[in-house]
Structure formats: structure tokens, C-alpha cells
Write a protein that holds these residues in place. Structure first.
Motif, PDB file in Angstrom:
ATOM      1  N   HIS A 181       0.815  -1.225   0.000  1.00 43.67           N
ATOM      2  CA  HIS A 181       0.000   0.000   0.000  1.00 43.67           C
ATOM      3  C   HIS A 181       0.845   1.272   0.000  1.00 43.67           C
ATOM      4  O   HIS A 181       0.317   2.356   0.186  1.00 43.67           O
ATOM      5  N   ALA A 182       2.152   1.135  -0.225  1.00 36.85           N
ATOM      6  CA  ALA A 182       3.016   2.313  -0.351  1.00 36.85           C
ATOM      7  C   ALA A 182       3.423   2.472  -1.815  1.00 36.85           C
ATOM      8  O   ALA A 182       3.151   1.613  -2.650  1.00 36.85           O
TER       9      ALA A 182
ATOM     10  N   THR B  25      11.481 -12.286  -2.859  1.00 40.92           N
ATOM     11  CA  THR B  25      10.850 -11.922  -4.120  1.00 40.92           C
ATOM     12  C   THR B  25       9.329 -12.077  -4.030  1.00 40.92           C
ATOM     13  O   THR B  25       8.833 -13.080  -3.533  1.00 40.92           O
ATOM     14  N   THR B  26       8.613 -11.064  -4.510  1.00 44.96           N
ATOM     15  CA  THR B  26       7.154 -11.117  -4.625  1.00 44.96           C
ATOM     16  C   THR B  26       6.830 -11.202  -6.108  1.00 44.96           C
ATOM     17  O   THR B  26       7.322 -10.396  -6.898  1.00 44.96           O
ATOM     18  N   GLN B  27       6.042 -12.191  -6.483  1.00 49.56           N
ATOM     19  CA  GLN B  27       5.826 -12.486  -7.889  1.00 49.56           C
ATOM     20  C   GLN B  27       4.413 -12.106  -8.309  1.00 49.56           C
ATOM     21  O   GLN B  27       3.447 -12.427  -7.608  1.00 49.56           O
TER      22      GLN B  27
ATOM     23  N   VAL C 152      -5.206  -8.159  -7.873  1.00 43.42           N
ATOM     24  CA  VAL C 152      -4.858  -9.456  -7.278  1.00 43.42           C
ATOM     25  C   VAL C 152      -5.839  -9.712  -6.131  1.00 43.42           C
ATOM     26  O   VAL C 152      -6.345  -8.768  -5.526  1.00 43.42           O
TER      27      VAL C 152
ATOM     28  N   LEU D 197      -2.688  -8.947  -1.772  1.00 48.60           N
ATOM     29  CA  LEU D 197      -1.233  -8.841  -1.951  1.00 48.60           C
ATOM     30  C   LEU D 197      -0.505  -9.322  -0.697  1.00 48.60           C
ATOM     31  O   LEU D 197      -0.705  -8.777   0.392  1.00 48.60           O
ATOM     32  N   THR D 198       0.327 -10.359  -0.866  1.00 47.34           N
ATOM     33  CA  THR D 198       1.099 -10.919   0.241  1.00 47.34           C
ATOM     34  C   THR D 198       2.578 -10.835  -0.130  1.00 47.34           C
ATOM     35  O   THR D 198       2.994 -11.477  -1.090  1.00 47.34           O
ATOM     36  N   PRO D 199       3.371 -10.038   0.609  1.00 42.46           N
ATOM     37  CA  PRO D 199       4.786  -9.942   0.261  1.00 42.46           C
ATOM     38  C   PRO D 199       5.449 -11.318   0.269  1.00 42.46           C
ATOM     39  O   PRO D 199       5.141 -12.162   1.117  1.00 42.46           O
ATOM     40  N   HIS D 200       6.332 -11.545  -0.729  1.00 38.88           N
ATOM     41  CA  HIS D 200       7.157 -12.760  -0.856  1.00 38.88           C
ATOM     42  C   HIS D 200       6.356 -13.963  -1.314  1.00 38.88           C
ATOM     43  O   HIS D 200       6.874 -15.065  -1.320  1.00 38.88           O
ATOM     44  N   ALA D 201       5.103 -13.749  -1.735  1.00 39.11           N
ATOM     45  CA  ALA D 201       4.302 -14.839  -2.300  1.00 39.11           C
ATOM     46  C   ALA D 201       4.178 -14.643  -3.809  1.00 39.11           C
ATOM     47  O   ALA D 201       4.596 -13.616  -4.359  1.00 39.11           O
ATOM     48  N   SER D 202       3.622 -15.645  -4.475  1.00 41.24           N
ATOM     49  CA  SER D 202       3.378 -15.576  -5.914  1.00 41.24           C
ATOM     50  C   SER D 202       1.894 -15.287  -6.136  1.00 41.24           C
ATOM     51  O   SER D 202       1.052 -15.840  -5.436  1.00 41.24           O
ATOM     52  N   HIS D 203       1.590 -14.380  -7.076  1.00 41.67           N
ATOM     53  CA  HIS D 203       0.208 -13.931  -7.285  1.00 41.67           C
ATOM     54  C   HIS D 203      -0.212 -14.110  -8.726  1.00 41.67           C
ATOM     55  O   HIS D 203       0.534 -13.749  -9.636  1.00 41.67           O
TER      56      HIS D 203
ATOM     57  N   VAL E 146      -0.694  -2.128  -8.085  1.00 44.17           N
ATOM     58  CA  VAL E 146      -1.226  -3.434  -7.695  1.00 44.17           C
ATOM     59  C   VAL E 146      -2.390  -3.186  -6.744  1.00 44.17           C
ATOM     60  O   VAL E 146      -2.193  -2.695  -5.627  1.00 44.17           O
TER      61      VAL E 146
ATOM     62  N   ASP F  55      -5.243  -4.473  -4.378  1.00 42.66           N
ATOM     63  CA  ASP F  55      -5.600  -5.609  -3.536  1.00 42.66           C
ATOM     64  C   ASP F  55      -7.126  -5.677  -3.494  1.00 42.66           C
ATOM     65  O   ASP F  55      -7.773  -4.795  -2.945  1.00 42.66           O
TER      66      ASP F  55
ATOM     67  N   THR G 201      -8.857  -5.466   0.088  1.00 46.81           N
ATOM     68  CA  THR G 201      -8.912  -4.221   0.868  1.00 46.81           C
ATOM     69  C   THR G 201      -9.164  -2.995  -0.011  1.00 46.81           C
ATOM     70  O   THR G 201      -9.518  -1.929   0.501  1.00 46.81           O
TER      71      THR G 201
ATOM     72  N   ASP H 155      -6.827  -1.434  -1.376  1.00 47.04           N
ATOM     73  CA  ASP H 155      -5.597  -0.634  -1.297  1.00 47.04           C
ATOM     74  C   ASP H 155      -4.689  -0.881  -2.509  1.00 47.04           C
ATOM     75  O   ASP H 155      -4.713  -1.942  -3.103  1.00 47.04           O
ATOM     76  N   THR H 156      -3.870   0.134  -2.810  1.00 54.87           N
ATOM     77  CA  THR H 156      -3.004   0.073  -3.983  1.00 54.87           C
ATOM     78  C   THR H 156      -1.532   0.163  -3.581  1.00 54.87           C
ATOM     79  O   THR H 156      -1.167   1.009  -2.779  1.00 54.87           O
ATOM     80  N   THR H 157      -0.724  -0.728  -4.140  1.00 51.07           N
ATOM     81  CA  THR H 157       0.721  -0.684  -3.965  1.00 51.07           C
ATOM     82  C   THR H 157       1.313  -0.265  -5.305  1.00 51.07           C
ATOM     83  O   THR H 157       1.002  -0.853  -6.334  1.00 51.07           O
TER      84      THR H 157
END
Lengths: 306, 306
Positions: A23-24, A101-103, B17, B20-26, B93, B95, B98, B100-102
């Protein structure tokens, strides 16, 4: 030459950011663009090992054109079939603080019936002259789930050894068409066989039709059930790094060993050394040639009773 | 016609997506591609309001070609100058869980001295026939920090009203060249003046050279210090939604009101209604025309003692 098939190619983007915060807003500090999709990764490693390599599959639109521009200066020959749909992108966001890494993977464009027919024709032509073929990755929308089974049968009819590296229902159907090799990881094996016990699942996968099953054990190497016996191959010590592309490097090692007529233990040593040298490389999906040369004679291959 | 300048254009990608989960694949479920950069956003809103609109700035490479293809079917006339460098991408990105936007923003390509000279020539030609010009967004690498000041002076020499919407040192230098309007937000004002008190900072910004300063107060609307007086304009009630592009819509409203010869209160009402209708739109960066029509007569504009 060795032929690799990537039906669901991608323009792979790697973004480095100082730290990924959901969200940043992030300033990307480095952008790397690369031809992507598992078969193209395999082709890149085979070419780096000095093998004449041809890549086919689909590419289209502006992203497909960029992918082909990036492929042109390499020694991989481009035999991709043009699609009306636009090639998908994948974005790997590397967090510089943690290395994680986030994919983000775009869906692939739908392939039309006419495009699939054009591809099959190209594939059949390319088999004439191929010493081995690898079928790699997911199927794009629009292609029937038995597509890999169809390609395995075409390769076998042409007497070209065929390796299948996919997952889910396309793997289940493809394996029944009796490919020479499959290279599932633990999740793919569990999905196929219902078992998470490596030996049991590997034997079960082989009974489903593959002549040889090379199961990835992650950092612990490979387990190979072949007509010549059962082997376990492991790196001399666990390696730490980015596992992106490690499985594709293992596929390249298996194919290179196959066309060079190496015995199974040597093929497996190559696959494990290339895979570990890919984890160790600072660039995701590339292998470190010095690490590969260093690891190759030190891979532990042990025969097991089946 | 109204001219908008975007020196650091971008191909804007919006990825939806599930979460959004950091370090996961989406798996990205929806991809939207749009011509981006603040001036192109302003141009899109002006065109939707029925104004003849021309967009200039830079575009290059495969992403630049895609941006221009996306612009071609719109009523915004493309007068972008070709660069050897490849236009950057931005990835938003979203989400779905939520809302929310990254945001991931690639760095822009460096613009060469020859490309800057070509742009200045095009800009000078386009000023002949422009009823107003907006200079929007950041400067790409390779362009000197006084570039906006140079463009403000060219516009003023051609007697074309000029609005500047940028930040940091390019704003500081640009404002000294006496643009007709600047539209800073709270952070930009604070960086420029050292004050976070809106009235003080707005008056200070005006003393630095701008004829009128329209400060964004976020959800509370706008504060306008003009030669004709000081006004505050606010939506009838706070609106909730995605603020992406709300500032660009406000710029479009100010320009539209200027060329239509509206008095300040009407210009500000338009800017606030467009801005709020953009926050309310389900598509990031677009405004909801029905919400705009509904909000316009209900914006509260109050004159304040300077």
C-alpha cells in the motif's frame, strides 16, 4: 539441436526496490527484462552449455515483440509462432532489504484453434533434426488440457526423446502418453499421486507411464527412478540463495546429459550442479559457471535399492 | 485547444490481485494498460469534458509505442516527441480484499540534449494556437532542473496562460518564472515554503512568483490565493474512494474554467467536483460523470479575508 517448447511464454520483468511495503509507493531502482517462461529458461541454460538450441511456443503483441528482440542476440534460435493475443508479463519484485521476491503473473492470452494448428505444424517440422525436446510450463488459455499428451505422442512417433515439465491435469494427461522423462517437484508429485513420500510418489508417477521420473527434493537434490535403477543425487552441502529457475536448470542438465549419451549418475550430477549454481547466482534464473564447475565433481550420487 | 505537457510519460499498468502478500506468488486477475503521466491524465479529463486537447512530451521504445497506440483512438491529439530511450512503466497493484493500492514506478529513460531541443521546438509551435498550457509531473533524467522555468517563460512570451503542477526543485525554479497558476498539495507546499499551515504556505508560494496558487487540502478541497481574492472550495461532504488522479482532474477543471472565462469561484467548484468525482469512480484515474454533474452545484465556495 535440442528443442524447447514454451506455450505460455512471458516477458519477465525483475524490479529491485529498497524494501517492499504493501500500500506504499515505490521507486524501482533497477529493471531487468528477459524472455521468460520455463522452456525459454531451459533454452538459455542449454545455449550457455554450448548446445545448439531452438525455442518454439507462442509470442504476440508488443510484449511478444520485445521478448523476441531480447532473444535475437542470443544463440537460442527463435522459432516462436506469432499469436494475435499479447504475450503476458511477469513481474518479480525483489526486496533489496531481505532479498525476498514477490511475484505477479499476468494471465496469458488465449490461443486460437488456428494458432494451435499452426504451432503443431511448426513443432512437427522442428522434431525433424531435434535430438531431444523439452515441453515446459503451464498451458495458456484456449489450449486443450491434453495438449502436452498430443505433443508427447508426436515426439515419440518421430523417435525424439521427450521431457515433460508441467503440473496438474496437463501433467496427468501428458504422463499417460509415455514421455521419456518427467521432472516433478514435491507439490506436483503430491498432486499427481496423492503421496508426499518421495520414493513412493516417484515410483507411482513412473507406473503412470513415464520411462523415467526425476523428482526434485528441493535443496536436497533429486531422486531418479529410471529403467536402469534408482538414484539419489545431492549437492555437497545445502546452498542458500534465490531458487528461481533452479528447476529449469536441472531440466537443461538432464537434456544435455541425455544428448551427450551420459550414464544416469552423470546426468543427475549435472542437473544438481546446474541447479545449485543457479540458486547461488546473483542474477535470478542464471547459473554461476564457476560455481557449476566447482560443484559438478562434488555432487553425491548414490544408487538405492528400488 | 488546450495543451498538456508530460515530460516523464509512462505506460500505466493496473493489476488486480485477490490479496497482496509480500514474498508470495500472485495470479493477476485483471490487467489494465493506460497512457500515463500526470499531463496525459489531465488531457484525458479535458477531452472527456469536450475540450480540444493536445498532448506533448516524450515517448519511446516498445512501451512508448504501446502508449501511443492506446492514445490513438481517443480524442486527445498525440504530439509526443520520439525518444531513443524506452518509456517507463508504472504498476499499480490493487488488492481486491482491501481496495488498497501498492505502486511500483520504473525510473524514466534519460532524455538527450538533442531530444530536449526537438521538444522545445515542438512546444513553441504548439503554443501557437493553444488557449492554455499545463506542465505536469516530474522531470525525466537528463533534463535540467530549470526546464519548467524555461517552458513557463516560452508560454508567457507567447501570451498563453500556463499552469505548473510539479514538485521539489523544478517547482521552486518554475514558480520563479511567474506561471499563471500552480497547484501544489500539502507536501509540495511544505517542501517549497517550510510551512504546513495552508494559508501561510499558500500566500508564501504566491509571493515566490505564481499569479495564483491553488493549494490542495486533500479531502477538504482547495484553497485559492488569486489576484481577485482568497477562496476556499470544499465538496458538500467528504468522499471515500481511490484518490489516484484526483489532483490531475482538479488541474483539468482549473484549465477548463480558465479557457471558458469563468470567474474564480466557478473554476474552483469545477476543480473540486471533478476531483471528488474521480475519487468516487470505480476506475482509478477516471471521473464519474454522473457524480460530477451531481456534485458541481453543491460544492461550497467561500471567500476569505486574505
Amino acid at each position: 539441436m535440442i528443442l524447447t517448447v514454451t506455450l505460455n511464454t512471458a516477458l519477465d520483468l525483475t524490479y529491485r526496490v529498497p524494501a517492499l511495503t504493501p500500500h506504499a509507493s515505490h521507486r524501482v531502482t533497477q529493471v531487468i527484462e528477459r524472455p521468460g517462461g520455463k522452456g525459454l529458461n531451459v533454452a538459455r541454460v542449454l545455449a550457455a552449455l554450448g548446445h545448439e538450441t531452438v525455442a518454439t511456443g507462442f509470442a504476440g503483441g508488443a510484449t511478444g515483440a520485445t521478448l523476441r528482440e531480447l532473444l535475437a542476440p542470443t544463440s537460442v534460435r527463435d522459432e516462436l509462432v506469432e499469436t494475435a493475443g499479447t504475450t503476458r508479463r511477469t513481474v518479480a519484485v525483489v526486496d533489496n532489504a531481505t532479498g525476498d521476491t514477490t511475484q505477479l503473473n499476468e494471465p496469458g492470452p488465449a490461443v486460437t484453434a488456428a494458432e494451435w494448428t499452426a504451432f503443431r505444424g511448426r513443432f512437427a517440422e522442428l522434431l525433424d533434426g531435434a535430438r531431444a525436446v523439452a515441453l515446459c510450463g503451464s498451458l495458456p488459455p484456449g489450449i486443450h488440457v491434453g495438449a502436452y499428451a498430443e505433443l508427447v505422442r508426436l515426439a515419440r512417433a518421430a523417435a525424439v526423446p521427450v521431457l515433460l515439465d508441467t503440473s496438474g491435469e496437463p501433467l496427468r494427461r501428458g504422463i499417460a502418453a509415455r514421455p521419456d522423462l518427467v521432472k516433478p517437484n514435491a507439490d506436483e508429485l503430491a498432486h499427481l499421486t496423492g503421496s508426499r513420500e518421495p520414493r513412493r510418489a516417484t515410483h507411482d508417477a513412473r507406473r503412470r507411464g513415464a520411462h523415467a521420473v526425476i523428482s526434485s527434493l528441493g535443496p536436497e537434490g533429486l531422486l531418479a527412478a529410471t529403467p536402469d535403477g534408482l538414484w539419489r543425487a545431492a549437492p555437497p552441502a545445502p546452498v542458500r540463495g534465490n531458487p528461481t529457475g533452479a528447476g529449469d536448470s536441472a531440466v537443461a542438465g538432464l537434456l544435455a546429459g541425455l544428448v551427450e549419451g551420459l550414464p544416469w549418475p552423470d546426468r543427475l550430477a549435472r542437473a544438481v550442479a546446474l541447479s545449485a549454481a543457479t540458486v547461488l547466482s546473483p542474477v535470478a534464473g542464471e547459473f554461476d559457471p564457476t560455481a557449476y564447475e566447482d560443484l559438478l565433481p562434488r555432487v553425491k550420487v548414490t544408487e538405492e535399492t528400488p
